[in-house]
Scaffold this active site. Sequence first.
Site, PDB file in Angstrom:
ATOM      1  N   CYS A 138      95.619 -19.477 118.356  1.00  0.00           N
ATOM      2  CA  CYS A 138      95.590 -20.237 119.597  1.00  0.00           C
ATOM      3  C   CYS A 138      95.869 -21.693 119.301  1.00  0.00           C
ATOM      4  CB  CYS A 138      94.235 -20.089 120.275  1.00  0.00           C
ATOM      5  SG  CYS A 138      93.576 -18.421 120.239  1.00  0.00           S
TER       6      CYS A 138
ATOM      7  N   ARG B 126     103.044 -20.814 120.174  1.00  0.00           N
ATOM      8  CA  ARG B 126     102.133 -19.922 119.457  1.00  0.00           C
ATOM      9  C   ARG B 126     101.698 -18.747 120.329  1.00  0.00           C
ATOM     10  NH1 ARG B 126     100.513 -22.206 114.781  1.00  0.00           N
ATOM     11  NH2 ARG B 126      98.816 -20.738 114.564  1.00  0.00           N
TER      12      ARG B 126
ATOM     13  N   TRP C 122      94.589 -16.920 123.023  1.00  0.00           N
ATOM     14  CA  TRP C 122      95.179 -15.587 122.878  1.00  0.00           C
ATOM     15  C   TRP C 122      93.991 -14.634 122.752  1.00  0.00           C
ATOM     16  CZ3 TRP C 122     100.492 -14.119 122.123  1.00  0.00           C
ATOM     17  CH2 TRP C 122     100.677 -12.788 121.765  1.00  0.00           C
TER      18      TRP C 122
ATOM     19  N   ASN D 272      89.130 -21.693 117.691  1.00  0.00           N
ATOM     20  CA  ASN D 272      90.104 -20.713 117.217  1.00  0.00           C
ATOM     21  C   ASN D 272      89.449 -19.882 116.126  1.00  0.00           C
ATOM     22  OD1 ASN D 272      92.100 -21.656 118.866  1.00  0.00           O
ATOM     23  ND2 ASN D 272      93.262 -22.691 117.262  1.00  0.00           N
ATOM     24  N   GLY D 273      89.778 -18.597 116.063  1.00  0.00           N
ATOM     25  CA  GLY D 273      89.228 -17.744 115.025  1.00  0.00           C
ATOM     26  C   GLY D 273      88.348 -16.650 115.603  1.00  0.00           C
TER      27      GLY D 273
ATOM     28  N   GLU E 186     111.051   0.834 106.366  1.00  0.00           N
ATOM     29  CA  GLU E 186     110.849  -0.502 106.927  1.00  0.00           C
ATOM     30  C   GLU E 186     111.654  -1.548 106.159  1.00  0.00           C
ATOM     31  OE1 GLU E 186     109.382  -3.688 109.257  1.00  0.00           O
ATOM     32  OE2 GLU E 186     109.737  -1.549 109.589  1.00  0.00           O
TER      33      GLU E 186
ATOM     34  N   LYS F 156     114.530  -3.927 107.839  1.00  0.00           N
ATOM     35  CA  LYS F 156     114.523  -5.388 107.776  1.00  0.00           C
ATOM     36  C   LYS F 156     115.878  -5.910 107.315  1.00  0.00           C
ATOM     37  CE  LYS F 156     111.861  -6.182 109.790  1.00  0.00           C
ATOM     38  NZ  LYS F 156     111.119  -5.009 110.206  1.00  0.00           N
TER      39      LYS F 156
ATOM     40  N   GLU G 279     118.501  -5.408 110.087  1.00  0.00           N
ATOM     41  CA  GLU G 279     118.302  -6.269 111.253  1.00  0.00           C
ATOM     42  C   GLU G 279     118.842  -7.675 111.043  1.00  0.00           C
ATOM     43  OE1 GLU G 279     114.316  -4.822 113.590  1.00  0.00           O
ATOM     44  OE2 GLU G 279     114.019  -5.719 111.617  1.00  0.00           O
TER      45      GLU G 279
ATOM     46  N   HIS H 179     119.233  16.048  97.423  1.00  0.00           N
ATOM     47  CA  HIS H 179     119.556  16.980  98.508  1.00  0.00           C
ATOM     48  C   HIS H 179     120.657  16.433  99.421  1.00  0.00           C
ATOM     49  CE1 HIS H 179     116.321  19.663  97.401  1.00  0.00           C
ATOM     50  NE2 HIS H 179     115.480  18.640  97.384  1.00  0.00           N
TER      51      HIS H 179
ATOM     52  N   LYS I 242     113.204  -9.295 121.064  1.00  0.00           N
ATOM     53  CA  LYS I 242     111.867  -9.176 120.492  1.00  0.00           C
ATOM     54  C   LYS I 242     111.065  -8.078 121.167  1.00  0.00           C
ATOM     55  CE  LYS I 242     108.650 -10.178 117.668  1.00  0.00           C
ATOM     56  NZ  LYS I 242     108.854  -9.800 116.262  1.00  0.00           N
TER      57      LYS I 242
END
Length: 607
Positions: free
Chosen positions: A2, A27, A80, A104-105, A483, A487, A490, A506, A602
């Site tokens: 945040c 943010r 957030w 924050n936290g 993954e 990456k 992308e 195979h 996104k």
Amino acid sequence: MCGIIGYIGNQNKKETIINGLRELEYRGYDSAGMAILQNDDLKVFRAVGKLTNLESTIINAKLHDEVFCGYGLAIGHTRWATHGSPTEINAHPHIGTQSALVHNGIIENYKELKQELESQGVVFSSQTDTEVIVHLFESYAKNYTAQEAFSKTIQRLIGSYAILLITKLEPNKIFYAKQHSPLMIGVCSKQHDEHKGGAIFFASSDAALIGLVDKVVYLQDGNCGEIDMYGFQNLHNIQPFYANKISAQKEGYRFFMEKEIYEQESILLETMMGRVSEDGIILDELDSDFFERFRSIAICACGTSHHSALVGKYLIERKARVRVTTHIASEFRYAKPVLEKDELFIAISQSGETADTLQALKLAKDEGLITLAICNVDNSAMVRLADYSLLTRAGIEKGVASTKAFATQVMVLWIFSVLLGIKRKRINEIGIKSEIKAMLNAQKATKVQAQIHDKIKRLSRRYLHGHGFFFIGRDIFYPLALEGALKLKEISYLHAEGYPSGEMKHGPIALADSELFTLALMPKNLLYNKNKSNVEEIIARDSTICAITPLDFDLADDVVKIPNYQSYMEEFFAMMVILQLLALEIAVRLNRDVDMPRNLAKSVTVE
């Protein structure tokens, strides 16, 4: 995750706080608020949604300009949501009878503190962990000075925090504390005199202080104190402040993706806060009987989230011995899936708005299944629709190619799998301690080592041509290979595929030659010898091999060595970071738009 702003001085405090918060909008947030203390009058304004809503709330209050001008204190916050929905009552600042606080936290022990305060007659108005801090402070302030009360309050907190507090008990000072969340104090030396004062600024990020200050103090973990407008010179480690808006948002990194790779270490700590400790593993979001309500699990997701779903399948079946099926969400509805009434349906999405996954979740709901959303955004469509939700707490992710969202999804699935194993009596006390130790070490394994990143930068220049890439791994490292390939595709636009290592013979091995690059994931703690044999098969066909492993492997053309970890999950997270960095550096050398690759968005909100 945040944004925090604080101010001491004579400027218009509404404009100062709103302008500062606006610089932190990048943010991400779902509510905002501010508090002003002036002439022994404390005023608090809060609103759900964007800053324009907060401005409208302040305008509708129809206050005189004197409230905002003249000497005083102000604090502001963009939230957030983690504990509690994004509502006005849950927005910051949180208030007591004579104090206001932003934070924050995550306060890990907030429940026990709340019970203690409620036993003293304190009434809470929000669902948040933050509210306990201001009430705890005022409880101590009944018997101690404000300075002593604040110090005692901070000593009681377990978790992560950046805190600003203002109180009528000390109307000229802002109290601050930092632990695992960023917080800085700034001053404009041209307008500031240690005897006459000037203005003091607080912020959680450089971006909010650009053009306002030329000297700063970056607070360190454990810093706790108070300051008035004359106290800046008494701080330690004062340094010059140079920043522009874009570099400040990126916090010195070249790209948002790079920043997000580097912050995975701290973000994973946020993901585990209140869930993983040396004392055990808990998920407060799930009912006590939740784990007894299903016999099998279906996990549904798209893209990167589907790769984390595959990781979850390996983890859940291994640790809890519960059958798991995984589904690509874009195929799910049209495949006429067989859904059992005693099946748990898990939907995974970074945004919580992914159209394909959302429609699959609706279908599961319509079929009467118990549903669970693993998501990064509270109050998103999936979180609202699902019976239960687990937030990943990754914060805003600006790079289109997901990094920290994947890391946090995997961590949540790991926590879930272990807790399910405990509930199903598949993991004993020794096993619990071993898993907790591995989780804590895995979080540390994501710390980017400078020498490793430098090596990957040099290595990347060798992997810019050829006709494609294979990423290979066994078991849980197979979805990590998928993954890693995604990456690279992308952000570099190079052709890459992920495969289980044992599948090479195979069919895919027909492509092997010196112009095929193979990234081999070779953990010490899981099927190393099997992996080694598969890699040697590809070497025999003259493929160029880059091995990622803690062990010496002389047959490889290149080796990126990770530390010698005790568990395969620590190796998983360490290798994850290397694959992310390699994709980044190859894309940089090819002059690609790393943060906004072509043809991608996104959040995919269409089918």
